[in-house]
Scaffold this active site. Structure first.
Site, PDB file in Angstrom:
ATOM      1  N   GLU A  46       0.838  -1.318  -0.071  1.00  0.00           N
ATOM      2  CA  GLU A  46       0.174  -0.014  -0.075  1.00  0.00           C
ATOM      3  C   GLU A  46       0.831   1.096   0.042  1.00  0.00           C
ATOM      4  O   GLU A  46       1.732   1.295   0.624  1.00  0.00           O
ATOM      5  CB  GLU A  46      -0.915   0.002   1.468  1.00  0.00           C
ATOM      6  CG  GLU A  46      -1.383   1.225   1.454  1.00  0.00           C
ATOM      7  CD  GLU A  46      -2.388   1.315   2.928  1.00  0.00           C
ATOM      8  OE1 GLU A  46      -1.973   0.797   3.840  1.00  0.00           O
ATOM      9  OE2 GLU A  46      -3.628   1.662   2.905  1.00  0.00           O
ATOM     10  N   ASN A 106      -6.995   5.559  -2.155  1.00  0.00           N
ATOM     11  CA  ASN A 106      -5.894   4.750  -2.019  1.00  0.00           C
ATOM     12  C   ASN A 106      -5.900   3.821  -2.828  1.00  0.00           C
ATOM     13  O   ASN A 106      -6.907   2.505  -2.604  1.00  0.00           O
ATOM     14  CB  ASN A 106      -6.092   4.455  -0.607  1.00  0.00           C
ATOM     15  CG  ASN A 106      -4.869   3.895  -0.018  1.00  0.00           C
ATOM     16  OD1 ASN A 106      -3.865   3.161  -0.645  1.00  0.00           O
ATOM     17  ND2 ASN A 106      -4.677   3.748   1.513  1.00  0.00           N
ATOM     18  N   LYS A 123      -9.394   1.529  -2.427  1.00  0.00           N
ATOM     19  CA  LYS A 123      -9.572   0.963  -1.109  1.00  0.00           C
ATOM     20  C   LYS A 123     -10.885   1.383  -0.655  1.00  0.00           C
ATOM     21  O   LYS A 123     -11.348   2.512  -0.423  1.00  0.00           O
ATOM     22  CB  LYS A 123      -8.574   1.574  -0.089  1.00  0.00           C
ATOM     23  CG  LYS A 123      -8.307   1.061   1.458  1.00  0.00           C
ATOM     24  CD  LYS A 123      -7.304   1.644   2.005  1.00  0.00           C
ATOM     25  CE  LYS A 123      -7.305   1.290   3.651  1.00  0.00           C
ATOM     26  NZ  LYS A 123      -6.013   1.601   4.279  1.00  0.00           N
ATOM     27  N   GLU A 142      -6.798   8.863   7.060  1.00  0.00           N
ATOM     28  CA  GLU A 142      -7.241   8.179   5.825  1.00  0.00           C
ATOM     29  C   GLU A 142      -8.504   8.966   5.503  1.00  0.00           C
ATOM     30  O   GLU A 142      -8.838   9.073   4.236  1.00  0.00           O
ATOM     31  CB  GLU A 142      -7.154   6.847   5.641  1.00  0.00           C
ATOM     32  CG  GLU A 142      -5.720   6.166   5.664  1.00  0.00           C
ATOM     33  CD  GLU A 142      -5.717   4.864   5.181  1.00  0.00           C
ATOM     34  OE1 GLU A 142      -6.301   4.413   4.147  1.00  0.00           O
ATOM     35  OE2 GLU A 142      -5.212   3.789   6.197  1.00  0.00           O
ATOM     36  N   CYS A 168      -4.912  -3.004   2.580  1.00  0.00           N
ATOM     37  CA  CYS A 168      -4.640  -2.952   4.033  1.00  0.00           C
ATOM     38  C   CYS A 168      -5.846  -3.275   4.853  1.00  0.00           C
ATOM     39  O   CYS A 168      -6.205  -4.390   4.846  1.00  0.00           O
ATOM     40  CB  CYS A 168      -4.054  -1.504   4.280  1.00  0.00           C
ATOM     41  SG  CYS A 168      -3.423  -1.713   5.993  1.00  0.00           S
TER      42      CYS A 168
END
Ligand code: CDV
Length: 309
Positions: A46, A106, A123, A142, A168
């Site tokens: 990541e 992401n 993500k 995030e 992740c």
């Protein structure tokens, strides 16, 4: 046998001051090793190209955007793509994506052996918080810097198999694997940046965090009878430690290769995609055994609501 020789390219720490070029030089060294071992696919973690910047609180969007890539490949990553194409090895790589119309994700991509991006995943499960949190030992922003992925959990026919991706925190959620499992996924590749310390629970042991790291990928692999390639960015970034433990997990949920260090390290395994068949045709034959009439709450309800007292 349909075998993918996969390389999990764990990256050691990347400091705030490190340039993309310096990181790509390290990625190229791992790529050289993977080429030397005849790998079909190399998987990087990541946000491979930078430090894990969501630990830093920023208010200036122009500064935030310096951590994002506006194109892929770009000038910094071109040498990686060129070498991969020259040696016919596929790449999977995580980075912060800034789209032409201003969206921030992401992201993880998958190329084929000709360097064409055949898969993109954004993500979905963004951990952390959006505003500065003085209660935490360190920040995990995030939810401030990224939007939740808008592509779902697709899978792609690539490298002779069916491949999916996750990023992740996604690996902790069974829905991630099952949505891909329902599309027949044979290999899931994912990267992670997991702090060694729980910012909200200092006494949580590092061993427990590593146990959870492996527990979730092993369970996801077993319950969906697929390979999982789980790749860390590890070590101490500007004083903030990240766990290592990159692993390749077989469809029985067994770790067949595991990183030993907290630095740049390649682990390699021949993954037979036909080994996914037995589980998919027996205990996890979804068509025979799933009972979707009882699963409605999974998509109807987000948070848990206990029954009345
Ligand atoms: N980068 C991440 O998604 N990290 C989370 C941490 C915050 C728990 C993870 O699931 O590893």
């Amino acid at each position: 046998m349909r075998t993918i020789r996969v390389a999990a390219a764990q990256m050691g720490p990347i400091q705030k001051a490190d340039s993309r070029q310096a990181v790509v030089a390290r990625m190229l060294a791992l790529l050289d090793q993977a080429i030397g071992q005849g790998c079909d696919l190399i998987v990087y973690p990541e946000l491979t190209l930078t430090t894990f910047f969501p630990r830093w609180y920023m208010t200036d969007q122009a500064e935030v955007d310096t951590w994002f890539e506006r194109a892929m490949p770009n000038e910094a990553t071109r040498p990686l793509f060129d070498k991969a194409v020259a040696h016919k090895i596929a790449l999977s790589l995580g980075y912060a994506e800034l789209t032409e119309d201003g969206h921030h994700f992401n992201t993880q991509i998958l190329t084929d052996k000709a360097g064409t991006i055949v898969g993109k995943y954004r993500k979905v499960h963004l951990p952390g918080h959006a505003e500065y949190d003085p209660e935490r030992a360190f920040q995990h922003l995030e939810k401030r810097y990224f939007e939740p992925g808008d592509l779902g959990f697709p899978v792609w026919r690539a490298l002779g198999g069916i491949i999916g991706m996750a990023v992740c925190n996604d690996r902790r959620w069974p829905e991630t694997y099952r949505v891909m499992g329902l599309q027949g996924v044979e290999m899931i590749v994912l990267g992670y940046n997991t702090p060694s310390v729980n910012s909200q629970k200092a006494e949580e042991a590092g061993d427990l965090r590593m146990f959870h790291n492996h527990l979730v990928v092993q369970a996801g692999a077993y319950q969906n009878s697929c390979w999982v390639v789980s790749v860390a960015k590890a070590g101490v970034e500007d004083g903030h430690p990240l766990i290592a433990g990159s692993a390749i997990v077989n469809p029985d949920g067994v770790i067949v290769a595991q990183a030993k260090t907290e630095g740049d390290e390649l682990i390699v395994h021949d993954c037979d995609l036909d080994a996914t068949r037995f589980g998919k045709e027996t205990i996890f034959n979804f068509a025979r055994h799933r009972r979707i009439e009882h699963y409605g709450l999974i998509t109807e309800r987000t948070g848990a609501i206990p029954p009345p007292e």
